[in-house]
Design a protein around this motif. Structure first.
Motif, mmCIF file in Angstrom:
data_model
loop_
_atom_site.group_PDB
_atom_site.id
_atom_site.type_symbol
_atom_site.label_atom_id
_atom_site.label_comp_id
_atom_site.label_asym_id
_atom_site.label_seq_id
_atom_site.Cartn_x
_atom_site.Cartn_y
_atom_site.Cartn_z
ATOM 1 N N ARG A 118 0.854 -1.189 0.000
ATOM 2 C CA ARG A 118 0.000 0.000 0.000
ATOM 3 C C ARG A 118 0.889 1.237 0.000
ATOM 4 N N ARG B 38 -7.723 1.408 -5.120
ATOM 5 C CA ARG B 38 -8.864 0.700 -4.548
ATOM 6 C C ARG B 38 -9.729 1.702 -3.797
ATOM 7 N N GLN B 39 -10.940 1.887 -4.286
ATOM 8 C CA GLN B 39 -11.841 2.882 -3.718
ATOM 9 C C GLN B 39 -12.040 2.648 -2.229
ATOM 10 N N GLY B 40 -11.759 3.669 -1.436
ATOM 11 C CA GLY B 40 -11.952 3.595 0.003
ATOM 12 C C GLY B 40 -10.863 2.868 0.750
ATOM 13 N N ASP B 41 -9.852 2.372 0.026
ATOM 14 C CA ASP B 41 -8.787 1.600 0.672
ATOM 15 C C ASP B 41 -7.405 2.183 0.428
ATOM 16 N N ARG C 71 -3.289 13.347 -6.724
ATOM 17 C CA ARG C 71 -4.421 12.533 -7.201
ATOM 18 C C ARG C 71 -4.351 12.350 -8.717
ATOM 19 N N THR D 89 -0.519 7.735 1.709
ATOM 20 C CA THR D 89 -1.766 8.423 1.372
ATOM 21 C C THR D 89 -1.479 9.683 0.554
#
Length: 216
Positions: free
Chosen positions: A31, A65-68, A50, A34
């Motif tokens: 991952r 991954r949406q929301g992750d 973004r 952010t």
């Protein structure tokens, strides 16, 4: 002017992120930081981060991954491979098909499922229906048929490699069609290959594939 500046910032962010990926800053599957974290590290806005991540996701390097969050999908940019493929000659494309496609079709003859056969028969029906029709439609069905053959080997690496190679194959098909009319033996070879795969005969399937690849 603001649009030019914004695009330049995104390009710079993409380049910096690609360099970090190439240096091994993150492992495949890991991952990523952010958007706020990356914005702070790179000294740019979250919006620019973004947009940069969207570019990397489009190229196949990153999976969003949406929301992750965002995860590293590959450490080598697939777009560079596509660019290299687009520069190869027809002879080089034929060599690559012999190595990749013929062997994959041999595996398909051993590993294919009933669902694979359904997809192959549907694609072959499209080829037959448009064999003497509009070139782009015929080529689209032909590419689906060959991709289904490779997919029937059930090796994700082979499937992904062949998917990138399809652009070169499409160019070769357009070239061959401009040289003369479509020939019935070519369509017959497609049918024979499917029959060999259906009968689980890998050696015959590979031999027919090589014959088809060598067709002018």
């Amino acid at each position: 002017m603001p649009q030019i500046i914004k695009r330049s910032l995104v390009e710079q962010a993409v380049e910096q992120l690609r360099e970090r990926i190439a240096r091994g800053a993150w492992a495949v599957g890991q991952r990523l930081p952010t958007e706020p974290e990356l914005a702070m590290e790179l000294g740019i806005s979250r919006n620019t981060v973004r947009e940069a991540m969207r570019v990397l996701a489009f190229s196949g390097l990153v999976e969003v991954r949406q929301g992750d969050g965002s995860y590293l999908r590959a450490c080598v940019d697939p777009l560079l491979a596509v660019q290299a493929l687009s520069r190869c000659s027809l002879a080089q494309a034929r060599e690559a098909r012999h190595i990749l496609e013929s062997e994959a079709i041999g595996l398909a003859a051993v590993r294919r499922t009933d669902a694979d056969l359904v997809a192959l028969h549907e694609a072959l029906a499209g080829i037959s229906a448009h064999f003497q029709g509009e070139a782009d439609t015929y080529i689209a069905y032909d590419l689906v048929f060959h991709q289904c053959l490779v997919d029937a080997a059930h090796n994700p690496a082979l499937s992904e490699l062949y998917r990138y190679f399809s652009a070169v194959l499409a160019s070769a098909l357009h070239h061959s069609m401009s040289e003369g009319p479509r020939r019935q033996p070519v369509l017959d070879l497609h049918r024979d290959i499917l029959d060999a795969v259906e009968q689980r005969d890998p050696e015959r399937a590979k031999a027919l594939s090589r014959t088809l690849i060598n067709e002018p």
